[in-house]
Write an enzyme that holds these catalytic residues in place. Structure first.
Site, PDB file in Angstrom:
ATOM      1  N   GLY A 124       0.813  -1.200   0.000  1.00  0.00           N
ATOM      2  CA  GLY A 124       0.000   0.000   0.000  1.00  0.00           C
ATOM      3  C   GLY A 124       0.846   1.248   0.000  1.00  0.00           C
ATOM      4  O   GLY A 124       1.856   1.332   0.691  1.00  0.00           O
ATOM      5  N   GLY A 125       0.420   2.276  -0.797  1.00  0.00           N
ATOM      6  CA  GLY A 125       1.115   3.549  -0.797  1.00  0.00           C
ATOM      7  C   GLY A 125       2.586   3.376  -1.142  1.00  0.00           C
ATOM      8  O   GLY A 125       2.940   2.795  -2.168  1.00  0.00           O
ATOM      9  N   ASP A 126       3.458   3.890  -0.290  1.00  0.00           N
ATOM     10  CA  ASP A 126       4.901   3.762  -0.519  1.00  0.00           C
ATOM     11  C   ASP A 126       5.519   2.776   0.455  1.00  0.00           C
ATOM     12  O   ASP A 126       6.678   2.918   0.840  1.00  0.00           O
ATOM     13  CB  ASP A 126       5.582   5.126  -0.394  1.00  0.00           C
ATOM     14  CG  ASP A 126       5.353   5.758   0.989  1.00  0.00           C
ATOM     15  OD1 ASP A 126       4.421   5.328   1.672  1.00  0.00           O
ATOM     16  OD2 ASP A 126       6.106   6.674   1.350  1.00  0.00           O
ATOM     17  N   GLU A 127       4.765   1.774   0.842  1.00  0.00           N
ATOM     18  CA  GLU A 127       5.241   0.770   1.787  1.00  0.00           C
ATOM     19  C   GLU A 127       5.472  -0.558   1.075  1.00  0.00           C
ATOM     20  O   GLU A 127       4.602  -1.047   0.356  1.00  0.00           O
ATOM     21  CB  GLU A 127       4.233   0.580   2.920  1.00  0.00           C
ATOM     22  CG  GLU A 127       4.070   1.842   3.784  1.00  0.00           C
ATOM     23  CD  GLU A 127       3.048   1.638   4.893  1.00  0.00           C
ATOM     24  OE1 GLU A 127       2.194   0.759   4.726  1.00  0.00           O
ATOM     25  OE2 GLU A 127       3.116   2.357   5.890  1.00  0.00           O
TER      26      GLU A 127
END
Length: 534
Positions: free
Chosen positions: A436-439
């Site tokens: 998710g996102g920048d993870e």
């Protein structure tokens, strides 16, 4: 004989027209219904994941909120600002209200919100009494935007409610309900997100339906059934008089449901094309009958009957779905090819749907579902073989400025570049997932001997490979990563290990970013124990 042969051709063409129309329409109804249901399930699961992630974040915030801050609004606001910066999923901010409903702190601040009372709102009362919940979508009193509130009670050790924490997300927040508002089903179809309890369209591909009341009973029979609990597929006529093929799937964490809909005129277009093909080839056959009436009629109907027999056995389940043999290049052959193409398209669609269910659509990396499965396998091998697994939880440093200043397309390019760089550092047995996102999460399994040094070496390689700047839109953008490391010998759950690695990652960020932190506590104990930071 010629007239009799022509009559037979006419009768045969008419029979094929009726038979194929019924067969293809029934088959297409099943195929398209299955595809639409799969799409609706994927969209509903995506929405549910985002809602659950937000509820879990509220749970984490309420359990980590220092009680003394409830009497210090300025420090409480700073605490909210820090958490909002780390997890900016609540686009309209975080609010803390006392048990009587008065707002004592919020971030980001909105004029008129602090000091106002929420006591009159039914959503606030429900959270105060029950502990947590998703509120009713509505227009905000202060932001004047359509928004979705979520709440969680902050309780002391004795179980008494000390405050209420509320997170608010604007319904038009990018990445929140985009798959509803921008998703397409075919060329003319789309999605709806409906709250039956509120009798409200929360989101829709048609902007005219967003946050509008659902139609009254009697207008759309399938919608009426969905409002009373029906979940499945069916054909109905919507409020605009358009006949649609719809699939209805629940959003598990709420009482909402997702509708994937497509006009039957588009869904059954292959039936009309097949009908046109039958008509054209029937006239061709009539001309040919004038020359070779008896023999040609017998030769033509034989393969058709065999193909129809095989297709009928497939529909009854006596034979597996497989291409029909193409015996010759005529109307029967063309129809067989069309049927085989339909089967091939169905198999391709099923493979693609399976891939989308387990991989991130942007980077192609495994998603959270596939990561959890591989963690379970790695844990099982660790218990069996006496080895270890290590989880590296990576959060990008410097990604938010890229997204904010250069836009989401540049952010997507950065994520793809990060995925490629990290993939180049892995062993063939390792798994790199985007959750998710920048993870990102890197899973290393079957570690033995000095596994700690191996995990640290891998983390150092990741930090080094991501420390090089990235060029986006002609600009040199700095990038980096903070990494949390957690390991297990197979006696923990994937959730506990990920949580420990996540907490260690935040320790690395607090220590200055661009480094790693190793959780020294076992994931099934307190994951916020001391960490080793480098």
């Amino acid at each position: 004989m010629i007239l009799f042969g022509l009559l037979l051709v006419l009768l045969g063409g008419g029979a094929r027209y009726v038979f194929l129309s019924r067969f293809l329409q029934e088959d297409l109804t099943q195929v398209v219904s299955a595809q639409q249901k799969a799409l609706a399930e994927a969209v509903a699961q995506d929405i549910d994941d985002k809602l659950v992630d937000r509820l879990n974040l509220l749970q984490q915030l309420t359990t980590t909120l220092p009680p003394e801050l409830l009497t210090q609004p300025a420090r409480l606001e700073a605490w909210l600002a820090e958490r909002h910066g780390l997890h900016p999923v609540f686009s309209l901010g975080l609010i803390v209200a006392d048990p009587q409903g008065r707002i004592i702190a919020d971030f980001p601040p909105i004029t008129g919100r602090r000091g106002a009372s929420l006591a009159a709102h039914a959503d606030f009362k429900a959270v105060a009494e029950g502990g947590s919940g998703i509120g009713k979508p509505r227009r905000g009193d202060f932001s004047h935007q359509w928004m979705l509130p979520m709440g969680k009670a902050v309780k002391d050790a004795a179980g008494r409610t000390r405050a209420i924490m509320i997170g608010i997300t604007a319904l038009n927040t990018p990445g929140f309900l985009d798959r509803i508002s921008h998703g397409r089903v075919g060329d003319a179809g789309g999605f709806l997100l409906v709250s039956p309890a509120d009798k409200l369209f929360i989101a829709a591909g048609d902007p005219d339906l967003v946050m509008k009341p659902t139609p009254p009973p009697g207008v759309n029979p399938l919608h009426d059934k969905a409002m009373t609990g029906f979940r499945g597929t069916g054909i109905t006529t919507n409020a605009k008089g358009v006949e649609e093929l719809s699939a209805i799937v629940s959003v598990p964490s709420t009482g909402w449901f997702v509708v994937a809909r497509m006009p039957t005129s588009e869904a059954f277009a292959p039936v009309r094309r097949a009908q046109d093909t039958v008509i054209r080839h029937s006239f061709t056959a009539m001309l040919m009958v004038l020359l070779v009436a008896g023999f040609f009629i017998r030769a033509m109907l034989g393969p058709l009957h065999r193909a129809a027999h095989l297709a009928d056995r497939m529909t009854q389940g006596d034979l597996p779905l497989q291409p029909l043999p193409v015996v010759r290049n005529d109307e029967v052959g063309h129809l067989t090819v069309a049927f085989n193409q339909l089967l091939d398209k169905l198999r391709t669609s099923q493979v693609e749907l399976e891939r989308l269910a387990h991989h991130d659509s942007l980077t192609g990396l495994p998603n959270r579902i596939l990561l959890a499965d591989r963690m379970q396998q790695g844990l099982a091998r660790a218990r069996r073989n006496g080895t270890w697994i290590a989880v590296l939880y990576l959060d990008l440093d410097g990604f938010k400025p890229i997204n904010d200043q250069l836009g989401h397309e540049a952010g997507d390019q950065a994520l793809i570049e990060v995925a490629q760089r990290l993939s180049a550092t892995l062993r063939s047995s390792d798994t790199l997932a985007r959750i998710g996102g920048d993870e990102f999460v890197l899973l290393a399994t079957d570690l033995s001997g000095d596994w700690q040094e191996g995990a640290i070496s891998l983390a150092s390689k990741c930090i080094t490979t991501l420390s090089a700047s990235i060029r986006l839109d002609g600009l040199i953008c700095p990038l980096g990563a903070s990494i949390g490391i957690a390991a297990s010998a197979g006696h923990d759950t994937p959730e506990a290990i990920l949580l420990a690695a996540d907490e260690a990652m935040y320790d690395a960020k607090r220590a200055g970013r661009g480094r790693y932190a190793m959780a020294s506590a076992r994931p099934d104990s307190d994951p916020r124990g001391t960490t080793r930071i480098n």
